[in-house]
Design an enzyme around this catalytic site. Sequence first.
Site, mmCIF file in Angstrom:
data_model
loop_
_atom_site.group_PDB
_atom_site.id
_atom_site.type_symbol
_atom_site.label_atom_id
_atom_site.label_comp_id
_atom_site.label_asym_id
_atom_site.label_seq_id
_atom_site.Cartn_x
_atom_site.Cartn_y
_atom_site.Cartn_z
ATOM 1 N N ASP A 217 1.054 -1.223 -0.005
ATOM 2 C CA ASP A 217 -0.481 0.100 -0.501
ATOM 3 C C ASP A 217 1.212 1.434 0.197
ATOM 4 O OD1 ASP A 217 -2.165 2.118 0.496
ATOM 5 O OD2 ASP A 217 -3.710 -0.096 0.900
ATOM 6 N N HIS A 240 1.850 1.392 -3.141
ATOM 7 C CA HIS A 240 1.614 3.429 -3.785
ATOM 8 C C HIS A 240 2.085 4.335 -3.929
ATOM 9 C CE1 HIS A 240 -2.530 0.334 -3.825
ATOM 10 N NE2 HIS A 240 -1.220 -0.554 -3.924
#
Length: 391
Positions: A217, A240
């Site tokens: 993430d 991310h």
Amino acid sequence: MAPSKTFCVVVLPLLVFTLLTTSAKAAYNVLDFGAKADGKTDSAKAFLAAWSAACSSTSPATVHVPSGRFLLNRVAFQGPCKNNKINFRMFGTLVAPSYTVIGTSNQWILFNQIDGLSINGGILDGQGTRLWDCKLAGKNCPLGAASIVFTKSKNLLINGLTSINSELAHMVINGCEGVTMQNIKISATDDSPNTDGIHVQMSTNIAITQSTIKTGDDCISIGPGMVNLWVEGVFCGPGHGISIGSLGKTSIEPGVQNVTVTATTISGTQNGLRIKTWGRESSGFVKDVVFEHIVMQNVDNPIVIDQNYCPYNRNCPGQHSGIKISNVKYNDIKGTSATPVAVKFDCSLRNPCSGITLQDIKLTYKNKAALSSCTNAIGGASGIVVPQSCL
Ligand SMILES: *[C@@H]1O[C@H](CO)[C@@H](O)[C@H](O)[C@H]1NC(C)=O
């Protein structure tokens, strides 16, 4: 020699020496409190006892964790302490129990209300893979626990700490003041769900430097109420990217202010530098942000502001984000985009982004200039800017 002289020459220095060394070396080895470095005996009680001794020491104290694997059930290291110089010195690895044991707790290891703590070294093994498998299989699984969380604390130094395979976020700073994180190493696979690297919010004066974050993430996620954040010398990817947000989930929310990300490489991530807000009313804001000297390597969305976040399109009337974004500077950002659009400013119609500046940008897609797109964004460009600015 007269007795008084003997006292002064021999006894007194000895006494002073003894006092100094004992006070400076209050060291508590977790093994002395019953911890077992066998990777399977729960050592939580022993760690808490060592902590309690260090925390109630009136002089600087060290909690010593030798090498080996220590299984640790959920623990909360609580302050306030009687000294403001506790050193958590770790040579070993702390191993989380199964997610069936801690998966519904917010965190695995908590430090709360501590002034003056340094953590040096150590590995946290969150053992998250089985929870990820459960989530990836679309089953009904617990949310998971963040590996290490610091709350309501100040003057923290987290140095050389490694986190692998967390269930949820690896490291969280929430409600803290004055935190230096350096030489941090984070790793989890790129498909591991919800494994933010470092999440910071409701805090002031945080520095994250010389660290490597590979996860599933956000590498660094910046939540509401973060004021004065400095990020330097970070390698991020996979993951991310570095994200301010999601902000504006709630209608009353403190803003994010004075964030600098510099001398950082972002590689193979979904986003590079992102600001993301919900498309709904909120009192929050983002201002005074500098992104500079960034290398992008094959990043899907290198530069992105997205003010239309609204999963399932629920409770976002008109998609108008109330978050005001202003004074965001992008300077010296170079490298490659993995998609045609490398710069995307998709701001709120009701609250357009203002003071967005681009300077010396060079982002290419397949060896050609990438594209940029602007909606409700006001600002300017200087120097050589590729793709051409749409501001
Ligand atoms: C912004 O944050 C940096 C640390 O990241 C700090 O040195 C600086 O003083 C802050 N600026 C303001 C105006 O508070």
